[in-house]
Design an enzyme around this catalytic site. Sequence first.
Site, PDB file in Angstrom:
ATOM      1  N   ASP A1274       0.843  -1.195   0.000  1.00 15.89           N
ATOM      2  CA  ASP A1274       0.000   0.000   0.000  1.00 15.89           C
ATOM      3  C   ASP A1274       0.879   1.247   0.000  1.00 15.89           C
ATOM      4  OD1 ASP A1274      -2.247   1.527   0.030  1.00 15.89           O
ATOM      5  OD2 ASP A1274      -2.568   1.351   2.204  1.00 15.89           O
ATOM      6  N   CYS A1308      -8.176  -1.550  -5.295  1.00 19.52           N
ATOM      7  CA  CYS A1308      -7.191  -1.889  -4.267  1.00 19.52           C
ATOM      8  C   CYS A1308      -7.907  -1.704  -2.950  1.00 19.52           C
ATOM      9  CB  CYS A1308      -5.923  -1.046  -4.403  1.00 19.52           C
ATOM     10  SG  CYS A1308      -6.236   0.719  -4.602  1.00 19.52           S
ATOM     11  N   SER A1309      -7.443  -0.856  -2.104  1.00 20.69           N
ATOM     12  CA  SER A1309      -8.175  -0.593  -0.868  1.00 20.69           C
ATOM     13  C   SER A1309      -9.054   0.641  -1.048  1.00 20.69           C
ATOM     14  CB  SER A1309      -7.206  -0.377   0.294  1.00 20.69           C
ATOM     15  OG  SER A1309      -7.932  -0.127   1.485  1.00 20.69           O
ATOM     16  N   ALA A1310      -8.417   1.793  -1.376  1.00 23.99           N
ATOM     17  CA  ALA A1310      -9.196   3.005  -1.633  1.00 23.99           C
ATOM     18  C   ALA A1310      -9.650   3.082  -3.077  1.00 23.99           C
ATOM     19  CB  ALA A1310      -8.369   4.240  -1.288  1.00 23.99           C
ATOM     20  N   GLY A1311      -8.922   2.378  -3.965  1.00 26.47           N
ATOM     21  CA  GLY A1311      -9.293   2.407  -5.369  1.00 26.47           C
ATOM     22  C   GLY A1311      -8.747   3.590  -6.102  1.00 26.47           C
ATOM     23  N   VAL A1312      -7.575   4.126  -5.638  1.00 24.82           N
ATOM     24  CA  VAL A1312      -7.023   5.313  -6.301  1.00 24.82           C
ATOM     25  C   VAL A1312      -5.539   5.146  -6.606  1.00 24.82           C
ATOM     26  CG1 VAL A1312      -8.760   6.922  -5.456  1.00 24.82           C
ATOM     27  CG2 VAL A1312      -6.766   6.458  -4.042  1.00 24.82           C
ATOM     28  N   GLY A1313      -4.736   4.748  -5.596  1.00 27.75           N
ATOM     29  CA  GLY A1313      -3.283   4.722  -5.791  1.00 27.75           C
ATOM     30  C   GLY A1313      -2.846   3.585  -6.700  1.00 27.75           C
ATOM     31  N   ARG A1314      -2.865   2.364  -6.184  1.00 26.97           N
ATOM     32  CA  ARG A1314      -2.478   1.224  -7.000  1.00 26.97           C
ATOM     33  C   ARG A1314      -3.417   1.054  -8.187  1.00 26.97           C
ATOM     34  NH1 ARG A1314      -1.604  -2.790  -1.847  1.00 26.97           N
ATOM     35  NH2 ARG A1314      -3.178  -1.403  -0.956  1.00 26.97           N
ATOM     36  N   GLN A1352      -1.743   7.849  -6.497  1.00 28.04           N
ATOM     37  CA  GLN A1352      -1.920   8.584  -5.246  1.00 28.04           C
ATOM     38  C   GLN A1352      -0.636   9.189  -4.710  1.00 28.04           C
ATOM     39  OE1 GLN A1352      -3.684   6.127  -2.268  1.00 28.04           O
ATOM     40  NE2 GLN A1352      -4.301   7.826  -0.966  1.00 28.04           N
TER      41      GLN A1352
END
Length: 1406
Positions: A1274, A1308-1314, A1352
């Site tokens: 992350d 991913c988790s937030a759906g923005v960075g990865r 991100q």
Amino acid sequence: MRRLPLLPPCPLLLLLLLPAEVRCTTACTDDCSLKNVTEEMGTSSNDELSVNATSGNRRLSEDVSLPGRAMSDQNSVAQPRAVLDLKTEYVGVTSVNLTWTVNDTASDSYTYRIEVRNGSSINNKTSDITDAEITGLIPGTLYTFTVFAVAADGQTAGEGASISLYTKPSPVLDLKAEYVGVTSVNLTWTVNDTASASYTYRIEVTSDSSIDSLTSSVTMAEITGLIPGTLYSFKVFAVAADNRTEADGASISLYTKPSPVLDLKAEYVGVTSVNLTWTVNGTALTAYTYRIEVRNATSIRNETSNINKIEITGLIPGTSYNFKVFATPVNNTTEEEGLSLNLYTKPSPVLRVVTEYVGVTSVNLTWMVDDTASDSYTYRIEVRNGSSINNKTSDITDAEITGLIPGTLYTFTVFAVAADGQTAGEGASISLYTKPSPVLDLKAEYVGVTSVNLTWTVNDTASASYTYRIEVTSDSSIDSLTSNVTMAEITGLIPGTLYNFTVFAVAADNRTEADGAFTSLYTKPTPVTDLKAEHGVTSVSLNWMVNDTASDSYTYRIEVRNGHSVNNKTSNIPETEITGLNPGTLYTFTVFAVAADGETEGEGASISVYTKPRAVLHLKTEYVGVTSVNLTWTVNDTDSASYTYRIEVRNGSSINNKTSDITDAEITGLDPGTLYIFTVFAVAADGQTAGEGASISLYTKPSMVLNLKAEYVTMTSVNLTWMVNDAESASYTYRIEVAHESLINETMSNVTKSIVTYLIPGTSYNFTVFAIAADNQTEGEGASISQNTVPSSVNAFQCEAVANMSYLTLKWNCPYGGYSGFDIEIFNGTWTKKQQSQFCGREGSEEIFKTEPLDYYKTYTVSVTTVSDGLTSLPVQKICKTSITDPPVPNKAPLVKAVSHNSLSVEFPDFESVNGPLKAYAVMIVTEAEGCLPSKSDLDYTYNDFKQKMTATYVTYVIDVEEISSSSHSQNGHNIVDVGKGNTMYGYENGPLIPLHSYRASVAGFTNINFTVANKIMGEQSYVSFSPCSEVVSLPQDPGVIAGAVIGCLLAILAVVAIGGYIFWRRRRKDKRNTEVSFSPIKIKKSKMIKVENFESYFKKQQADSNCGFAEEYEELKSAGVHQPKFAAEIAENRGKNRYNNVLPYDISRVKLSNPSCTTDDYINANYMPGYSSKKAFIAAQGPLPNTIEDFWRMIWEKNIYSIVMLTKCVEQARTKCEQYWPDKQSKSYGDIIVTMVSEVVLPEWTIRDFNVENADTMESHTVRQFHFTSWPDHGVPETTDLLINFRHLVHEYSSQNPIDSPILVHCSAGVGRTGTFIAIDRLIQQIEMENTVDVYGVVYDLRMHRPLMVQTEDQYVFLNQCVMDIIRSQKEKKTDLIYQNTTAMAIYENFTPGPAFGKANGYHA
């Protein structure tokens, strides 16, 4: 002899008159005595009579008057009736009992008078009752009894009732026999009755067999005709004068004399007794007794007998006696003369006859005699042998009998003979056998283990009756047994033991034995038991058991036989090893136990065994098949020609055996792909004895794989699937041979599927799959399939309109790989046109293709698909417009009206824009009345040229369509231009017209208008059409100059505005890069497009000073899109559906779920994201929360998602980053969606899962594949760029086969960075391939305009640029497709097969 007449029996009447108790109970042959006679009367007439009442227990008596006495008178009464039924109940010697009846009613008062009359004598008796006993009567006398009933007055009597009868005579007296003879008797008697003179006499003669009667009129009688010696009873009855009334009988019993005895003889003369018999002629002999007078020289005595024989006992043996017999009746007094007989008694039997000696042919006898007369005896010896009888005599009490036959039964009977020389006593016998002769030739015909058969001979004539006793003696026992013949089987012997056998001939008495004959021998030892052979190649070890008690003394002989060759071995113990044998040869080993004498052998116990053949040599496989194996071997043994071979086929615990007669064998019926151990044993000719096995282990070939299919074909990979039905297929690996022209590559698989990668697009490959057994060496036959890979899409596809032409020019770079041509599909709405191009140069060279004519100014979607052997690539599409051209010539002329003396209005409709949008109109004024045909050359003429008389046709006004004000159009859509206003537009003056002149107007419509530097229309370079000329209009006279000036000014202003608008429009068209219209008003405002060849220098520049340049770019991007509204995410009901408060989807691009039950049910934290060729290529979403998992699957179903990219672990650093939203094993329902995990392949960097997703309402389903990247921390980046690039390739290869409207879901988790980094990589790779340009900044900017914080972190932004750099470098190194270089990751993944629900999408295998 005269018989007297018989008297009749007692009269019946008399019997009836007697009372019942005194009636004769028997026939009148016996005493007819009367009972209840109270007194026997004498015969004197002076006796007193008495009457006794016999009824009522009353006795009445009275004196009776003398007869004739008168009765005194009485009062007169009624006279009774006469009595009835007068009868005698009893008649006696001196009394009579009378009874009667009376029927009168007054009879109870009656008395009765009985008148008794005897001749002249009358007496009266009285009675109170109806019976009376009359006594005092005279025996044998006639009486009349009259009974009168007398009334109560005692005087009045009725008529008398009378009865007459005789009293009984008295019994006779002194009855006796005056003479008794043999057949007659004389009787006499006396009678004292006064009436006896009138009597007769009946004599009843009774014997046991008869009763006779005779009569006599005197007191004597001679009874004749009697039976001699018989007992008779004589009974004499005196009978009264009526010849009926009898007295009681007087009896006498006596015997007649017997007849004299006859034929006296001795039936038996015994030692002390004699049985005499005689005969008697009398019929009464059975009643005789006999007196026998026994007389000898010294004594006389008498014996008696009741029968005509007697046994006289108590006599003296051997003595002379006189016997005289007298017959005597039963009374023992009557005898006749006796009859005499003289004889000697027998001497007593001799005593204790014994044999002093019994020999073979003689016997010595002795005996004793105790008789007193024995001194006068002689002795006769009867010698009996069967029917042969000889007699010997002796004067003394012993004798030697000679000349006898051996073994013969003799009966010797010794008789003592009295002095008369005839009378012999009973013989005393002794029976015995002479001794048999000893047996001859005794020998053992057979000597067995526990038995011996003996034989012998006997010459005696009596030998047929002999039995034989065999005495069997050993050290420990003596036994005897018998035989009926001259042989015997002696059983029950102890094996291997010394025995003495003595045979005695025994005469038929089973006692008399001959002298014994003797032989001695050993029994045979028991055959050895449990003889076992341990096979060797040149030796055999034998061991055996002997249970005999004498076995300690045994030795053993072992006979070794091989065909005709026989050898003997010896052993002192029950085992031995026989050496020096030939391999594989049949030997018969016979072991004999030998008794202690060294000669007596037991039966041999044999075992036939083959020596073991030598182990086979050079065992090898000539052929290994699927279900069979051919084995060969060699054998060097001399007897190998007789060998068979057993091949043990072992498969795990299963063992089967095959046989072969030769040194090779085909083993069939094997299981494919199975490990077998083949052990070959040379088996001797017995079919059992096997040598040491020689083994070879090998696998059978696996079966050829079945149903080999190419399930999933892409440009660079083919997904092969096949089936194997072999039981061992779980252990198989598979070699896939990939052949293209002369190049052959191989790959391996552990399962029945494989993704073969690194293929050349559009190329024909021959795939051959070989199943390999668990040894990784043994291959089955290959199953082949030919398959073309999907050809590559063309690169750098461009679609260009050709100026003023209706066709399009298509350009592309020839794709990598093979192809047979290109399908060009041009379509607009429902209209489609297809063309083909057959040729293309070398890879990367540009191909130019001209389409067939199309409609002008039409937007077409042009699709170029590479074709190779029936397969097509993914189409590459461009939206193109054909070129504009001259507008269609209007059908109507403009409407011209005079406005003033120097102006007119021209009204015309819009030209049709089918050939392009109308850019401008030029109003042309024609001053000629005839020949109105404007041309492009006339466009060069202006008002000044007209004024200078250079042309009759000129352009007076140019209208820029984009600059037309609303006032320039009438409400019916027509254009109205005022001509003559004096204004200028571009290089044309709208000068005033000449009053009173005639004008015509024509309108030139432009789809493309070009001006010279002087703003003159370049007619030849413009696309123009001319309307027909209008009607001629004549102007009125000029009202003034001022109006013309005003119009001129206005026209000049309009021209300036038109030119400015036109310039703006041209610039806008030039700047526009993408012809597609976005679904949102978001427009890319910033980009930094860099050509590929310049990117490396750019990268180094930005990378300098610790990525300072990249940091500045990233900082510039922070504000991108942040001001866009997020109202839906901020609604209170939806806040709980967001994982992070700072990551909320923009309203403009958020994914909306369908069929909401309320306004907030359409919300999910997800946005559509643009890809390279589609604005909705991706959906970027947060990782599901527990309360949003159902919404997550609902989105997958509604948005037709086939691919999910998951870039986070569920838990990272002990924090939940994403809920596990899929089931592990069992199906699970998420609302109306049922999810089942079909397969899971776990690899080091990622995991691939296939799910079957089904809508419970519609029962429809499809497969979803999840690509779960597990090596991305992350807020960080993967370890290498290759890892992410390879993963992107994996996703792209799969998702490219999905339906065209199926976005890829990335989270991913937030759906923005990865998530943003992955989407950006995909877009950039395609941009490099398709445009040879790179715009990392622009791509990130575009993503951020659709979802906040995409890419991100700064590290992720730098990582994106590094990926681009690595891709470009690899291209320079001639690795054209970096995505094909995943030698590690793709090798791991190549055997993964899509789930079974994948079918075809858009014609391609998915």
